[in-house]
Design a protein around this motif. Structure first.
Motif, PDB file in Angstrom:
ATOM      1  N   ASN A  10       0.810  -1.212   0.000  1.00  0.00           N
ATOM      2  CA  ASN A  10       0.000   0.000   0.000  1.00  0.00           C
ATOM      3  C   ASN A  10       0.846   1.267   0.000  1.00  0.00           C
ATOM      4  O   ASN A  10       2.009   1.264   0.395  1.00  0.00           O
ATOM      5  CB  ASN A  10      -0.929   0.011   1.215  1.00  0.00           C
ATOM      6  CG  ASN A  10      -0.179   0.009   2.537  1.00  0.00           C
ATOM      7  OD1 ASN A  10       0.524  -0.939   2.851  1.00  0.00           O
ATOM      8  ND2 ASN A  10      -0.337   1.081   3.301  1.00  0.00           N
ATOM      9  N   ARG A  11       0.205   2.318  -0.475  1.00  0.00           N
ATOM     10  CA  ARG A  11       0.742   3.674  -0.380  1.00  0.00           C
ATOM     11  C   ARG A  11      -0.289   4.480   0.394  1.00  0.00           C
ATOM     12  O   ARG A  11      -1.312   4.882  -0.147  1.00  0.00           O
ATOM     13  CB  ARG A  11       0.958   4.271  -1.766  1.00  0.00           C
ATOM     14  CG  ARG A  11       1.960   3.502  -2.627  1.00  0.00           C
ATOM     15  CD  ARG A  11       1.939   3.996  -4.050  1.00  0.00           C
ATOM     16  NE  ARG A  11       2.814   3.195  -4.906  1.00  0.00           N
ATOM     17  CZ  ARG A  11       2.693   3.104  -6.229  1.00  0.00           C
ATOM     18  NH1 ARG A  11       1.711   3.761  -6.843  1.00  0.00           N
ATOM     19  NH2 ARG A  11       3.526   2.362  -6.934  1.00  0.00           N
ATOM     20  N   GLY A  12      -0.015   4.649   1.682  1.00  0.00           N
ATOM     21  CA  GLY A  12      -1.011   5.284   2.530  1.00  0.00           C
ATOM     22  C   GLY A  12      -2.244   4.409   2.636  1.00  0.00           C
ATOM     23  O   GLY A  12      -2.165   3.219   2.958  1.00  0.00           O
ATOM     24  N   PHE A  13      -3.408   4.997   2.350  1.00  0.00           N
ATOM     25  CA  PHE A  13      -4.660   4.246   2.425  1.00  0.00           C
ATOM     26  C   PHE A  13      -5.014   3.550   1.115  1.00  0.00           C
ATOM     27  O   PHE A  13      -6.060   2.913   1.008  1.00  0.00           O
ATOM     28  CB  PHE A  13      -5.816   5.174   2.817  1.00  0.00           C
ATOM     29  CG  PHE A  13      -5.678   5.770   4.198  1.00  0.00           C
ATOM     30  CD1 PHE A  13      -5.229   4.998   5.254  1.00  0.00           C
ATOM     31  CD2 PHE A  13      -5.988   7.095   4.433  1.00  0.00           C
ATOM     32  CE1 PHE A  13      -5.108   5.530   6.531  1.00  0.00           C
ATOM     33  CE2 PHE A  13      -5.872   7.640   5.696  1.00  0.00           C
ATOM     34  CZ  PHE A  13      -5.428   6.860   6.747  1.00  0.00           C
ATOM     35  N   LEU A  14      -4.158   3.642   0.100  1.00  0.00           N
ATOM     36  CA  LEU A  14      -4.402   3.021  -1.193  1.00  0.00           C
ATOM     37  C   LEU A  14      -3.594   1.729  -1.300  1.00  0.00           C
ATOM     38  O   LEU A  14      -2.372   1.752  -1.178  1.00  0.00           O
ATOM     39  CB  LEU A  14      -4.025   3.973  -2.328  1.00  0.00           C
ATOM     40  CG  LEU A  14      -4.173   3.426  -3.747  1.00  0.00           C
ATOM     41  CD1 LEU A  14      -5.637   3.127  -4.054  1.00  0.00           C
ATOM     42  CD2 LEU A  14      -3.608   4.413  -4.770  1.00  0.00           C
ATOM     43  N   PHE A  15      -4.281   0.608  -1.551  1.00  0.00           N
ATOM     44  CA  PHE A  15      -3.619  -0.683  -1.682  1.00  0.00           C
ATOM     45  C   PHE A  15      -3.515  -1.049  -3.157  1.00  0.00           C
ATOM     46  O   PHE A  15      -4.425  -0.789  -3.946  1.00  0.00           O
ATOM     47  CB  PHE A  15      -4.398  -1.755  -0.917  1.00  0.00           C
ATOM     48  CG  PHE A  15      -4.164  -1.703   0.571  1.00  0.00           C
ATOM     49  CD1 PHE A  15      -3.537  -2.749   1.224  1.00  0.00           C
ATOM     50  CD2 PHE A  15      -4.556  -0.600   1.310  1.00  0.00           C
ATOM     51  CE1 PHE A  15      -3.312  -2.699   2.589  1.00  0.00           C
ATOM     52  CE2 PHE A  15      -4.340  -0.534   2.678  1.00  0.00           C
ATOM     53  CZ  PHE A  15      -3.708  -1.589   3.323  1.00  0.00           C
ATOM     54  N   LEU A  16      -2.393  -1.686  -3.514  1.00  0.00           N
ATOM     55  CA  LEU A  16      -2.112  -1.972  -4.916  1.00  0.00           C
ATOM     56  C   LEU A  16      -2.767  -3.256  -5.393  1.00  0.00           C
ATOM     57  O   LEU A  16      -2.996  -3.427  -6.590  1.00  0.00           O
ATOM     58  CB  LEU A  16      -0.592  -2.051  -5.121  1.00  0.00           C
ATOM     59  CG  LEU A  16       0.192  -0.809  -4.685  1.00  0.00           C
ATOM     60  CD1 LEU A  16       1.678  -1.008  -4.967  1.00  0.00           C
ATOM     61  CD2 LEU A  16      -0.320   0.437  -5.386  1.00  0.00           C
TER      62      LEU A  16
END
Length: 409
Positions: A10-16
């Motif tokens: 993830n990047r912060g609250f965004l998951f890949l």
């Protein structure tokens, strides 16, 4: 079918990536959490269209509609298929799981993947309602949160922004570092400029909702007594500068004005009704992008604990009102209010006290951080109880019963 062991990136609250088994279990848990009606819905069930059915309150509306009202009909969302390098989006897997529940409940749901703003999607939905569901639609739930919209008439692309109006806003917000350590920061957001407000209203206001009604009414598909609800949020005074009094809030006001226009029109033509439904706070992929909302929601959970009402229970109450199982409870603006539990004076006062005291070294004692972190991860199918994350899982899950190619404009 490819199988992989998936770990959250993830990047912060965004998951890949998203976890298919976790998403499936999450949907099953929501289904169990939705209260059952006093008696099983009889007959074929009302025909419903839910726009934005794969996430957040739209997903809750789909599951609650199935369980409380026995709906059949068409569900629309916009998700990405799995590839060799990436899993599908979480909404793709949640849709597959929802389709399984609908099959088990013996309810006829059609799931479409594509751009809800496009006329092509509107025509495809109208064709299905006409040919498969007897040419009459009883309910439409509108739950769309999008960064941009293409105007079908002009081809102009509008982009929504999260900005205050008239002045810079400084607010506290909650972030987590790469190891999951929480930090309370102060962030500054500059005011809307140029046509930011107009662009945001064009995306998040009522224009597309009204266009859906126009298209369906033009085909003669609205049943007598047809009801439609657009899902909305007002929230706390603590977040109103960036939300209700900001660009998004202006769009929500336009949505409510559209509801009043549609309500008059539907009342005159089909004896129907249009409302906005004001929901309470929840951790969603949309809400985590708004400055301050993560901190506010974590503090709210710290105050309320299990008293925080999950979306599927809120939407169960909405369906009861739309179908006549419960009386419509409208505020002075004609809105259904499902957020009363959140906005009482006692709750807001307690949250405000914690907000003032919130800092990196105090936040652990003020907010339910474990719950909030878990809710964010569960949006993508991770940290769902009962799922073995050490086991390989098939990621190449097919879209339910339809061509997976998105329907564009």
């Amino acid at each position: 079918m490819s199988e992989r062991v998936l770990t959250p990136r993830n990047r912060g609250f965004l998951f890949l990536d998203s976890h298919p088994a976790g998403c499936e279990r999450l949907v099953a848990d929501m289904w169990q959490e939705c209260p059952a009606p006093d008696s099983e819905p009889a007959g074929a069930g009302p025909v419903a269209l839910i726009i934005g059915s794969s996430a957040g309150y739209g997903l809750a509306a789909t599951l609650a509609g199935l369980k409380r009202a026995g709906i059949r009909g068409v569900m629309v969302s916009f998700e990405k298929a799995p590839t060799e390098r990436r899993t599908a989006t979480a909404g793709w897997y949640r849709t597959a799981a929802t389709a399984g529940i609908a099959r088990d409940a013996e309810r006829d749901l059609v799931f479409l993947n594509g751009d809800a703003f496009s006329d092509a999607m509107k025509d495809q939905v109208a064709d299905i309602v006409e040919r498969r569901f007897g040419g009459r639609l009883d309910h439409l739930i509108y739950s769309v949160a999008a960064p941009r919209r293409t105007d079908p008439d002009t081809g102009a692309v509008y982009a929504s922004v999260l900005k205050p109006i008239g002045r810079t806003n400084r607010t506290k917000t909650l972030v987590f570092d790469g190891q999951g350590v929480p930090e309370v920061r102060e962030v500054e957001t500059g005011p809307a400029e140029g046509d930011d407000v107009e662009q945001t209203v064009a995306v998040m206001g009522g224009a597309d909702w009204e266009r859906w009604i126009d298209r369906l009414a033009g085909r003669g598909l609205l049943a007598e007594g047809f009801t439609t609800a657009a899902l909305s949020y007002i929230g706390s005074p603590l977040t109103e500068a960036i939300y209700r009094q900001g660009t998004i809030g202006t769009a929500k006001a336009h949505l409510e004005a559209t509801a009043r226009t549609l309500n008059r029109r539907l009342g005159e033509t089909v004896g129907g009704r249009a409302v906005t439904s004001v929901n309470g706070a929840a951790v969603t992929q949309s809400s985590t992008a708004i400055p301050g909302i993560a901190l506010y929601t974590g503090l709210l959970r710290g105050v309320l604990g299990e008293g925080l009402v999950p979306p599927v229970r809120q939407l169960a109450a909405l369906w009861d009102q739309l179908t006549g199982a419960a009386a419509l409870a409208l505020d002075d603006e004609g809105r259904i209010r499902l957020d009363g539990w959140e906005l009482t004076d006692d709750v807001q006062s307690a949250v405000a006290e914690r907000w003032e005291a919130a800092a990196t070294d105090t936040i652990a004692g003020l907010a339910d951080l474990d719950w909030f972190r878990g809710e964010v991860r569960r949006l993508y199918g991770f940290s769902v109880p009962g799922v073995d994350y050490t086991a390989p899982v098939a990621t190449d899950v097919p879209w339910p019963g339809q061509d997976s190619s998105p329907v564009m404009g």
